[in-house]
Each structure stands twice: as C-alpha cells, then as structure tokens.
Scaffold this motif. Structure first.
Motif, mmCIF file in Angstrom:
data_model
loop_
_atom_site.group_PDB
_atom_site.id
_atom_site.type_symbol
_atom_site.label_atom_id
_atom_site.label_comp_id
_atom_site.label_asym_id
_atom_site.label_seq_id
_atom_site.Cartn_x
_atom_site.Cartn_y
_atom_site.Cartn_z
ATOM 1 N N ARG A 83 0.822 -1.209 0.000
ATOM 2 C CA ARG A 83 0.000 0.000 0.000
ATOM 3 C C ARG A 83 0.858 1.264 0.000
ATOM 4 N NH1 ARG A 83 -5.082 -2.024 0.794
ATOM 5 N NH2 ARG A 83 -5.062 -4.168 1.619
ATOM 6 N N GLY A 85 3.499 4.011 -1.757
ATOM 7 C CA GLY A 85 3.567 4.612 -3.084
ATOM 8 C C GLY A 85 3.624 6.124 -2.976
ATOM 9 N N ARG A 86 4.000 6.760 -4.064
ATOM 10 C CA ARG A 86 4.071 8.224 -4.092
ATOM 11 C C ARG A 86 2.809 8.825 -4.698
ATOM 12 N NH1 ARG A 86 10.248 10.082 -5.703
ATOM 13 N NH2 ARG A 86 11.296 9.105 -3.939
ATOM 14 N N GLN A 87 2.470 8.373 -5.933
ATOM 15 C CA GLN A 87 1.285 8.904 -6.602
ATOM 16 C C GLN A 87 0.050 8.058 -6.308
ATOM 17 O OE1 GLN A 87 2.058 9.625 -10.787
ATOM 18 N NE2 GLN A 87 4.227 9.976 -10.382
ATOM 19 N N ARG A 88 0.235 6.762 -6.277
ATOM 20 C CA ARG A 88 -0.813 5.831 -5.877
ATOM 21 C C ARG A 88 -0.114 4.605 -5.314
ATOM 22 N NH1 ARG A 88 -3.399 2.653 -11.093
ATOM 23 N NH2 ARG A 88 -1.449 2.053 -12.095
ATOM 24 N N SER A 89 -0.875 3.688 -4.736
ATOM 25 C CA SER A 89 -0.242 2.550 -4.079
ATOM 26 C C SER A 89 0.235 1.519 -5.097
ATOM 27 C CB SER A 89 -1.223 1.887 -3.109
ATOM 28 O OG SER A 89 -2.247 1.218 -3.805
ATOM 29 N N GLU A 92 -2.632 -0.822 -6.174
ATOM 30 C CA GLU A 92 -3.486 -0.430 -7.297
ATOM 31 C C GLU A 92 -2.864 -0.868 -8.621
ATOM 32 O OE1 GLU A 92 -5.529 3.561 -7.066
ATOM 33 O OE2 GLU A 92 -4.086 3.800 -5.426
ATOM 34 N N SER A 93 -1.571 -0.660 -8.751
ATOM 35 C CA SER A 93 -0.874 -1.065 -9.969
ATOM 36 C C SER A 93 -0.860 -2.586 -10.112
ATOM 37 C CB SER A 93 0.562 -0.525 -9.942
ATOM 38 O OG SER A 93 1.211 -0.730 -11.171
ATOM 39 N N GLU A 96 -4.113 -3.728 -11.424
ATOM 40 C CA GLU A 96 -4.167 -3.400 -12.853
ATOM 41 C C GLU A 96 -3.499 -4.496 -13.681
ATOM 42 O OE1 GLU A 96 -1.539 -0.318 -15.096
ATOM 43 O OE2 GLU A 96 -3.247 0.781 -14.270
ATOM 44 N N GLU A 233 4.402 1.838 -9.295
ATOM 45 C CA GLU A 233 3.030 2.236 -8.970
ATOM 46 C C GLU A 233 2.269 2.799 -10.163
ATOM 47 O OE1 GLU A 233 3.598 6.410 -6.762
ATOM 48 O OE2 GLU A 233 5.173 4.940 -6.386
ATOM 49 N N THR A 234 2.958 3.055 -11.285
ATOM 50 C CA THR A 234 2.307 3.706 -12.424
ATOM 51 C C THR A 234 1.996 2.765 -13.579
ATOM 52 O OG1 THR A 234 4.379 4.283 -13.554
ATOM 53 C CG2 THR A 234 3.575 5.808 -11.872
#
Length: 247
Positions: A83, A85-89, A92-93, A96, A233-234
């Motif tokens: 969980r 992350g800098r921009q999102r966790s 989440e990636s 995806e 995370e991206t």
C-alpha cells in the motif's frame, strides 16, 4: 491481450532450466509449427529435426503449438507494504496487472480466482495454488516479495509444475530517498517506527540496497524457471506486457 495469450502458449521469455523438460505444457502434439530451437533435455525425441541437426551440428527440436485451452490464475499480494507509493499505491498497480492478465483469456480458457486468507503470506498462497491448479496452468504472482523464503524449493517446484510469471514491485524510492537529516520512519508491515539520521551516505547505501535486492530477486526467479519483471506504482499493465516482450 491476445498477444499475452500467444506468448504463454509459446512459453515466450521463460527461462530454460536444465532437466525441467519443455518450458511449457503447450508444446507437443500440436498443429502449428512455431520455431526450431536447440534440444533441451526432456524434449520429445520425436520432435528432433534431423535435417536441421545435420546443418548445425547440434540437436534441433521442432516446436509446435497445440490448439488448447489455458488455465490462468493471478495471486496479488495485498499486504501492508504493497500500500506504499508516491502517486498511488503499488497495490493499485498490481490489481491493474492482474486485470490485464485475466483479460488475456479467451472463451475456451479457464480463469481461476483463489481466495487466500489475510494477512497475505506468500508461502501459504503458493500452497493454495499448488493444491488447486492443474499442472501446466499459467500463474502470475504480483508482490514485493518481502516474505519470500530464503529456500528456493517452493519456487522451483512451482516453476516445474506451472508456467510461472513474477512481477516484482519496485521500491517507490528506488531513485533516492527524499528525506535528509533526522526523520521518523515507519515499517509498513509492522507499523513500528524509529527515528534515524539520513545523510548522503545513508541515501547512497539505500539506493544500492534496493537495486541489489531487485536484481537478486530476478535472478532467483530465473533460476527457478520463472519469467520475471519489475513494475512500479504507475505501470502495472505495461509491466506485464514488457515481461512477455509484447506491446
């Protein structure tokens, strides 16, 4: 996602481990000629191309593609460290990437969704997969692998039984810690905190440590007959495509 399915059927970018036989269960009595490659111990001797062997002076195997259905499964690490992350966790990636994985299945394939008890423990998740999935299944594991055992026996067993792919979460601060001076840091898994000094030397040591760990994990997976890559995370979906060398 059809490109990923075709890559799975061909065993694309999967390491060849001596003694493991054919890199994927989908090469054998098939219908479509794929390629010639050097003979690997465990290959069906009936597939040796003697004309090509005579030309190259090395045993050559004819690889054919069967018209078969796939069984695919994804394990996503949902532990606390994912969980971060800098921009999102990272989580989440990771989800995806798993969605893209399941999207690779066509109408004849079987998608398996495993219920793994929380908190997520890799060894337990691997045991669940081994108990449920039929031999030759395509297994994706997306994790930071912090609790990966030092003993590789379980990895090797899965790598021999299934077509395994690992996506390793890249540390969000892979390119350097943003902190300097005295700072309070917290362990994402345990919640414990400590006050430490972070100077240039500590920053360089951290950067080297995360790079060494990442390289070491990728090497371990290759030795265990897994294909492996890195995601951040991206780019969960893009990372999955990269590990198979497809776009």
């Amino acid at each position: 996602m059809k490109a990923i399915r075709q890559a799975l059927l061909r065993g694309k970018r999967r390491p060849r481990r001596a003694g493991a036989g054919s890199p994927t269960a989908y090469r054998g009595d098939g219908y479509e000629f794929v390629e010639l490659r050097e003979y690997v111990p465990g290959d069906d001797v009936r597939r040796i191309d003697w004309a090509a062997t005579a030309r190259t002076a090395q045993l050559q195997t004819r690889v054919v593609l069967e018209d078969v259905a796939l069984t695919i499964c994804a394990l996503v690490d949902e532990s606390a460290s994912m969980r971060a992350g800098r921009q999102r966790s990272l989580l989440e990636s990771a989800h995806e990437a798993a969605q893209a994985w399941y999207a690779a299945a066509d109408g004849s394939d079987r998608a398996v969704y495993l219920e793994v008890e929380q908190p997520f423990v890799l060894t337990h998740a691997f045991d669940v997969a081994a108990a449920v999935l039929p031999r030759g299944s395509a297994l994706l594991v997306v994790s930071d692998f912090w609790d990966l055992p030092q003993d590789d026996d379980q990895l090797v067993l899965l790598g021999l039984r299934y077509d395994c792919t690992a996506l390793v979460a890249r540390d969000p601060w892979y390119d350097g810690l943003p902190l300097r001076g005295f700072a309070t840091i917290r362990d994402a898994e345990t919640g414990r905190s400590a006050r430490v000094f972070l100077g240039r030397r500590e920053g360089r040591r951290y950067e080297q440590a995360v790079r060494d760990r990442e390289a070491f994990l990728l090497e371990r997976f290759a030795e265990a007959n897994w294909r492996a890559g890195v995601f951040d995370e991206t780019d969960g979906r893009a990372a999955l495509m990269r590990v198979f060398g497809v776009t």
